[in-house]
Design an enzyme around this catalytic site. Structure first.
Site, PDB file in Angstrom:
ATOM      1  N   ASP A 191       0.863  -1.180   0.000  1.00 40.64           N
ATOM      2  CA  ASP A 191       0.000   0.000   0.000  1.00 40.64           C
ATOM      3  C   ASP A 191       0.899   1.231   0.000  1.00 40.64           C
ATOM      4  O   ASP A 191       1.475   1.601   1.031  1.00 40.64           O
ATOM      5  CB  ASP A 191      -0.908  -0.004   1.240  1.00 40.64           C
ATOM      6  CG  ASP A 191      -1.853   1.186   1.245  1.00 40.64           C
ATOM      7  OD1 ASP A 191      -2.766   1.213   0.399  1.00 40.64           O
ATOM      8  OD2 ASP A 191      -1.661   2.103   2.072  1.00 40.64           O
ATOM      9  N   GLU A 202      -2.324  -1.355  -5.319  1.00 41.92           N
ATOM     10  CA  GLU A 202      -3.591  -0.699  -5.637  1.00 41.92           C
ATOM     11  C   GLU A 202      -3.381   0.257  -6.809  1.00 41.92           C
ATOM     12  O   GLU A 202      -2.301   0.832  -6.963  1.00 41.92           O
ATOM     13  CB  GLU A 202      -4.043   0.081  -4.397  1.00 41.92           C
ATOM     14  CG  GLU A 202      -5.440   0.648  -4.485  1.00 41.92           C
ATOM     15  CD  GLU A 202      -5.867   1.338  -3.184  1.00 41.92           C
ATOM     16  OE1 GLU A 202      -6.118   0.642  -2.190  1.00 41.92           O
ATOM     17  OE2 GLU A 202      -5.934   2.578  -3.166  1.00 41.92           O
ATOM     18  N   ASP A 204      -2.428   1.687   6.841  1.00 43.17           N
ATOM     19  CA  ASP A 204      -1.652   1.369   5.636  1.00 43.17           C
ATOM     20  C   ASP A 204      -1.286  -0.118   5.613  1.00 43.17           C
ATOM     21  O   ASP A 204      -1.145  -0.722   4.551  1.00 43.17           O
ATOM     22  CB  ASP A 204      -0.357   2.201   5.597  1.00 43.17           C
ATOM     23  CG  ASP A 204      -0.618   3.651   5.963  1.00 43.17           C
ATOM     24  OD1 ASP A 204      -0.785   4.459   5.056  1.00 43.17           O
ATOM     25  OD2 ASP A 204      -0.694   3.958   7.174  1.00 43.17           O
TER      26      ASP A 204
END
Lengths: 162, 162
Positions: free
Chosen positions: A7, A67, A140
């Site tokens: 992330d 992502e 996170d």
């Protein structure tokens, strides 16, 4: 079969490594790469890249997942994030790991069951799904575990992307 | 005093190395890192990073300069560019080079004399200013030489940025 979820963030980059055992997944390791304050962007990128390289070296995952950054609200933050994502993809590519990329809604759907969940709901479900003793911090880290979980769930459906 | 200018691109990344001799500058080396078609983003980033690492290894510059990406018209291209710029900054940081960043208008002003010049005018002036025998191709290369020239011109004015 170990999957590394990353992330990316400009100050904190979370990582999570999960073992995929058919239909069940368990967390093998996770943590946060925190960039010291006051560094310029190039130094921050080096710090993140070195951190990811260490994680890859330590856990030796065979695939990675990140992502998408393209749906960010704030354009300026999204640009910085794209720099960080660039070095994360580079670390994975240099380690020979295929990297899959998922939209935030895909990740939330696979973990929570719908694409509009917030980060706390994601963390709650990640804790259950990966058999963690307690909720991980910061968010996170749970987000990184979530993208790894999403990849573990979807990869058999042929979702491995560029 | 050698300065490396990098013009990041998703398909072609130009580089230019100039020697700064007080008020005059001359080109020492330049070229284009062309990413083979059909590679996914992570592999493209690795290709660019390896290319920049080779350039740094070969010329051993002491400073680097890149263009800002934040004023791009197309947001999607700008995101891809930010990934490439991330790995370019990383290569420089890992080689211990300070990296300066300049707005397109600053670069054009320092080379052509006004901030609205087009890439062909930039190339024409770069050819004259750096004493090149002929115009370099593609435009990514003259743009890279231009950002290096801009840095050589402005660094004494204290413009070294993060």
């Amino acid at each position: 079969m170990l999957i590394l979820g990353i992330d990316c963030g400009s100050r904190v980059t979370g990582y999570g490594v999960i073992e995929s055992l058919g239909r069940t997944q368990r967390a093998v390791g996770y943590g946060a790469i925190r960039v010291p304050a006051g560094k310029d962007l190039a130094d921050r990128l080096r710090f993140v890249a070195d951190g990811i390289d260490e994680v890859v070296e330590r856990f030796r995952p065979s695939e990675a997942a990140v992502e998408d950054v393209f749906q960010h609200r704030n354009v300026s933050s999204a640009f910085t994030l794209a720099h960080v994502r660039g070095v994360a993809l580079l670390s994975a590519a240099r380690a020979g790991l295929p990297v899959a990329s998922y939209a935030p809604t895909q990740i939330k759907s696979s973990v929570v069951g719908h694409g509009t969940a917030d980060k706390h709901q994601v963390r709650q479900m990640v804790t259950l799904l990966l058999g963690l003793q307690e909720e991980v911090k910061p968010l996170d880290v749970s987000d990184a575990l979530a993208v790894a979980y999403c990849h573990a769930s979807l990869r058999n459906a042929g979702a491995l992307a560029g």
